[in-house]
Design an enzyme around this catalytic site. Sequence first.
Site, PDB file in Angstrom:
ATOM      1  N   ARG A   1       0.862  -1.187   0.000  1.00 34.50           N
ATOM      2  CA  ARG A   1       0.000   0.000   0.000  1.00 34.50           C
ATOM      3  C   ARG A   1       0.897   1.235   0.000  1.00 34.50           C
ATOM      4  O   ARG A   1       1.949   1.241   0.628  1.00 34.50           O
ATOM      5  CB  ARG A   1      -0.861  -0.031   1.254  1.00 34.50           C
ATOM      6  CG  ARG A   1      -1.906   1.027   1.365  1.00 34.50           C
ATOM      7  CD  ARG A   1      -2.816   0.775   2.564  1.00 34.50           C
ATOM      8  NE  ARG A   1      -3.672  -0.362   2.307  1.00 34.50           N
ATOM      9  CZ  ARG A   1      -3.938  -1.330   3.194  1.00 34.50           C
ATOM     10  NH1 ARG A   1      -3.404  -1.293   4.399  1.00 34.50           N
ATOM     11  NH2 ARG A   1      -4.730  -2.326   2.881  1.00 34.50           N
TER      12      ARG A   1
ATOM     13  N   ASP B   1       0.710  -8.010   8.805  1.00 33.04           N
ATOM     14  CA  ASP B   1      -0.672  -8.502   8.853  1.00 33.04           C
ATOM     15  C   ASP B   1      -1.433  -8.175  10.135  1.00 33.04           C
ATOM     16  O   ASP B   1      -2.555  -7.692  10.062  1.00 33.04           O
ATOM     17  CB  ASP B   1      -0.751 -10.019   8.605  1.00 33.04           C
ATOM     18  CG  ASP B   1       0.146 -10.486   7.484  1.00 33.04           C
ATOM     19  OD1 ASP B   1       0.081  -9.916   6.393  1.00 33.04           O
ATOM     20  OD2 ASP B   1       0.949 -11.412   7.719  1.00 33.04           O
TER      21      ASP B   1
ATOM     22  N   GLU C   1      -5.086 -13.971   8.587  1.00 30.21           N
ATOM     23  CA  GLU C   1      -4.204 -13.498   7.529  1.00 30.21           C
ATOM     24  C   GLU C   1      -2.742 -13.689   7.935  1.00 30.21           C
ATOM     25  O   GLU C   1      -1.900 -14.093   7.128  1.00 30.21           O
ATOM     26  CB  GLU C   1      -4.491 -12.018   7.248  1.00 30.21           C
ATOM     27  CG  GLU C   1      -3.693 -11.437   6.117  1.00 30.21           C
ATOM     28  CD  GLU C   1      -3.987  -9.957   5.882  1.00 30.21           C
ATOM     29  OE1 GLU C   1      -3.288  -9.373   5.031  1.00 30.21           O
ATOM     30  OE2 GLU C   1      -4.874  -9.380   6.546  1.00 30.21           O
TER      31      GLU C   1
END
Length: 180
Positions: free
Chosen positions: A26, A108, A126
């Site tokens: 991101r 995560d 995750e």
Amino acid sequence: MIKETIPKTGETVRIQSYKHDGNIHRVWKETTILKATDNIIIGGNNHTLVTESDNRKWVTREPALVYFHKEAWFNVIAMFREDGVYYYCNLASPYVYDGEAIKYIDYDLDIKLFPDGKYFLLDEDEYIQHKKEMRYSKDIDDILHYQVDTLQEWIEEKRGPFAEDFVHIWYKRYQELNQS
């Protein structure tokens, strides 16, 4: 080798999050540096463009402060909403700043803290999946679990970015920098 520098107060920088395998996760396009030392970076942003690894784009909804510490395996985002300050805490590698962006590896696990003081550990499934797929070492796993405990202590003791004065002082500073 990454040559680290220290961003200057008032400078606008990007934040880049990666995954353990080196892939980009991101990117936040703009964050204004409010304070930077050898050990911490505090920044602020509002309605900044965020690009996901799949090239999906979105814009943050509210003003936020970001807090990075050189020795902590987490970073903290304080989001200012009408009903109070919400915190999103990423378990992540300590940051590096190379003149291009603030960079870190996202591991995560996250903790979300609500204005009423309740908090929750998120994304454990995750973490388990990526730990296996990306082969997190036992050392990384141990560090991250220790850092979850450390982060919870900071929250409960209202240390660092969780201190009430912290968000008010730095949010005011962010507003002052954006008016000039």
